[in-house]
Motif scaffolding. Structure first.
Motif, short mmCIF file in Angstrom:
data_model
loop_
_atom_site.label_atom_id
_atom_site.label_comp_id
_atom_site.label_asym_id
_atom_site.label_seq_id
_atom_site.Cartn_x
_atom_site.Cartn_y
_atom_site.Cartn_z
N UNK A 77 40.51 38.04 42.52
CA UNK A 77 41.67 37.29 42.04
C UNK A 77 42.20 36.36 43.13
N UNK A 78 42.21 36.83 44.38
CA UNK A 78 42.72 35.98 45.46
C UNK A 78 41.80 34.79 45.70
N UNK A 79 40.48 35.00 45.57
CA UNK A 79 39.55 33.88 45.74
C UNK A 79 39.67 32.87 44.61
N UNK A 80 39.98 33.34 43.42
CA UNK A 80 40.18 32.42 42.29
C UNK A 80 41.31 31.45 42.60
N UNK A 81 42.40 31.98 43.15
CA UNK A 81 43.50 31.11 43.54
C UNK A 81 43.18 30.28 44.76
N UNK A 82 42.46 30.85 45.71
CA UNK A 82 42.12 30.14 46.94
C UNK A 82 41.29 28.89 46.66
N UNK A 83 40.28 29.02 45.82
CA UNK A 83 39.41 27.87 45.55
C UNK A 83 40.13 26.78 44.76
N UNK A 112 52.32 38.30 45.72
CA UNK A 112 52.22 37.92 44.32
C UNK A 112 50.77 37.74 43.86
N UNK A 113 49.87 37.32 44.75
CA UNK A 113 48.48 37.08 44.36
C UNK A 113 47.82 38.34 43.83
N UNK A 126 43.68 39.42 49.25
CA UNK A 126 42.66 40.27 48.64
C UNK A 126 42.06 41.26 49.62
N UNK A 127 41.53 40.80 50.76
CA UNK A 127 41.01 41.74 51.76
C UNK A 127 42.04 42.74 52.26
N UNK A 128 43.30 42.30 52.42
CA UNK A 128 44.33 43.26 52.82
C UNK A 128 44.48 44.37 51.79
N UNK A 129 44.43 44.01 50.51
CA UNK A 129 44.57 45.01 49.45
C UNK A 129 43.35 45.92 49.37
N UNK A 159 52.47 46.36 49.74
CA UNK A 159 52.40 44.96 50.14
C UNK A 159 53.56 44.16 49.54
N UNK A 160 53.87 44.42 48.28
CA UNK A 160 54.99 43.74 47.64
C UNK A 160 56.30 44.05 48.35
#
Length: 414
Positions: free
Chosen positions: A42-48, A234-235, A360-363, A380-381
């Motif tokens: 999910x984080x990569x989807x937003x990153x790209x 939020x990501x 993403x990696x942190x999670x 994290x939140x």
């Protein structure tokens, strides 16, 4: 057709397009997480999506000031239609993969870099100064209306229509946005009388403009910090909801819709009120209260509790963004707003892809293994949302930011 009447027609088309895009984003979030089970997906989807959008913003701003702003907005809307059409074709052929989503996100992000500075600058020329905050509230309202309806519609229609049906509805919304945009006259201010410069020189102009005005730079650094902190949380929030509810589509739809409803309420509130007389109060307090609600989402359990806090988190965002937008529209000359607004966005939003790349990696590798996927993301939140509260309130400590409205002259008379 001119003024606020023209804006309302433009707003209607953009609102329908937003519904289609939000439905697609919701469906792709579920598709990607079900494929991999990783928050990193999910984080990569937003990153790209955000990386090309941010990196190309200065160039996009220069193009917006050099060419008709309607063209820039049309190019952005049509790019979204092309990407959705490609995903629709792959889905029909049964060959849609997660990496295709990354490519589509990068393509739409690149062309989306044109839309925001073009729209912001066009509205500054189209509207009277007194309508800036109200129009900004209506644009936030459109985003929030899409946030309310799109998750519910997508969750209800995914099973009977599949991804293909969601993509088709997205294309219908894009067609509506293009049609209304063609009907609205978008003013283009006369260019400044100055020596011709290269496109690169024009792209860098926005940064020089902001660096020469410490109050504007300070405002954007405030946004850089709060965007970084809240995006870290939020990501991966949808992954927390899905992990804690056994991949429940309805739970995620409830939280997403509640967030959209909060934005609707906040947008309506700002549209009717017009915002505080001193806009910086809307910026600082909006940051603090929105971040607080995000932090508390990590401290509660259950879809309805998350939904209530998602409502509050989104409620303050129109106040935050609308107040900031009104300051910039009032202080930046119309003829250079494309370049300046693009640089402004790059400064504030550069934090977003950086945070997405880390969240993403942190999670998955830090918080998840130690406390479990759901509980780790909840922590994290709580952590990053709490830091966002302190960051927002810290704006009151700096005179250049706190008194930005009085330290800078207005660019457009009342």
């Amino acid at each position: 057709m001119a003024g606020f009447a023209a804006f309302r027609l433009l707003w209607a088309g953009q609102a329908l397009a937003l519904v289609g895009r939000e439905m697609t984003w919701f469906a792709l979030t579920l598709f990607a997480y079900q494929k991999t089970g990783l928050a990193t997906t999910l984080s990569l989807l937003g990153f790209f999506h955000f990386l090309p959008l941010i990196l190309l913003s200065p160039l996009a701003g220069a193009l917006v000031d050099r060419y008709p702003r309607k063209w820039a907005m049309l190019a952005s809307d049509l790019a979204g239609g092309v990407a959705t059409g490609a995903l629709l074709l792959l889905a029909l052929l049964g060959r849609l993969e997660v990496w295709h989503l990354y490519l589509a996100s990068a393509f739409t992000g690149a062309l989306s870099s044109l839309h925001w500075p073009a729209l912001s600058a066009a509205l500054s020329a189209l509207l009277d100064k007194k309508d800036y905050a109200r129009a900004s509230g209506m644009m936030s309202l459109a985003e929030s209306l899409a946030g309310v309806g799109a998750p519910v519609l997508a969750a209800a229609l995914l099973k009977p229509l599949g991804l293909q049906g969601i993509f088709a509805l997205d294309l219908l919304g894009t067609a509506t946005a293009v049609a209304t945009l063609l009907l609205v006259p978008i003013p283009n201010p006369k260019p400044q009388a100055q020596e011709k410069t290269s496109l690169l020189g024009e792209a860098l102009f926005g940064f020089r403009f902001i660096l020469q005005r410490p109050p504007l730079l300070g405002l954007q650094l405030m946004f850089f910090g709060v965007n970084f902190l809240t995006t870290l949380a939020a990501t991966v929030m949808p992954a927390m909801v899905l992990a804690k509810t056994g991949l429940s589509e309805s739970a995620l739809a409830l939280v997403r819709s509640a967030s959209g409803l909060g934005g609707v309420a906040g947008g309506l509130f700002l549209s009717l009120w017009g915002g505080p007389k001193r806009r910086v109060h809307g910026v600082f307090l909006g940051m603090a209260f929105s971040s607080l609600a995000l932090a508390l989402m990590g401290a509660v359990e259950g879809p309805w509790a998350w939904a209530a806090l998602a409502f509050l988190e989104a409620f303050f965002i129109p106040l935050l963004n609308g107040s900031n937008q009104a300051i910039w529209q009032a202080k930046v000359p119309l003829e250079v707003q494309g370049k300046v607004f693009a640089a402004r966005r790059m400064i504030a939003w550069l934090a977003t892809p950086l945070a997405m790349l880390l969240s993403g990696p942190l999670a998955d590798r830090v918080f998840g293994p130690r406390w479990g996927q759901g509980e780790g993301i909840a922590l994290m939140l709580l952590l990053f949302g709490g830091l966002g509260v302190f960051w927002g309130l810290s704006g009151y400590l700096f005179r250049a930011v706190r008194e930005a409205e009085t330290l800078l002259p207005d660019a457009k008379a009342d």
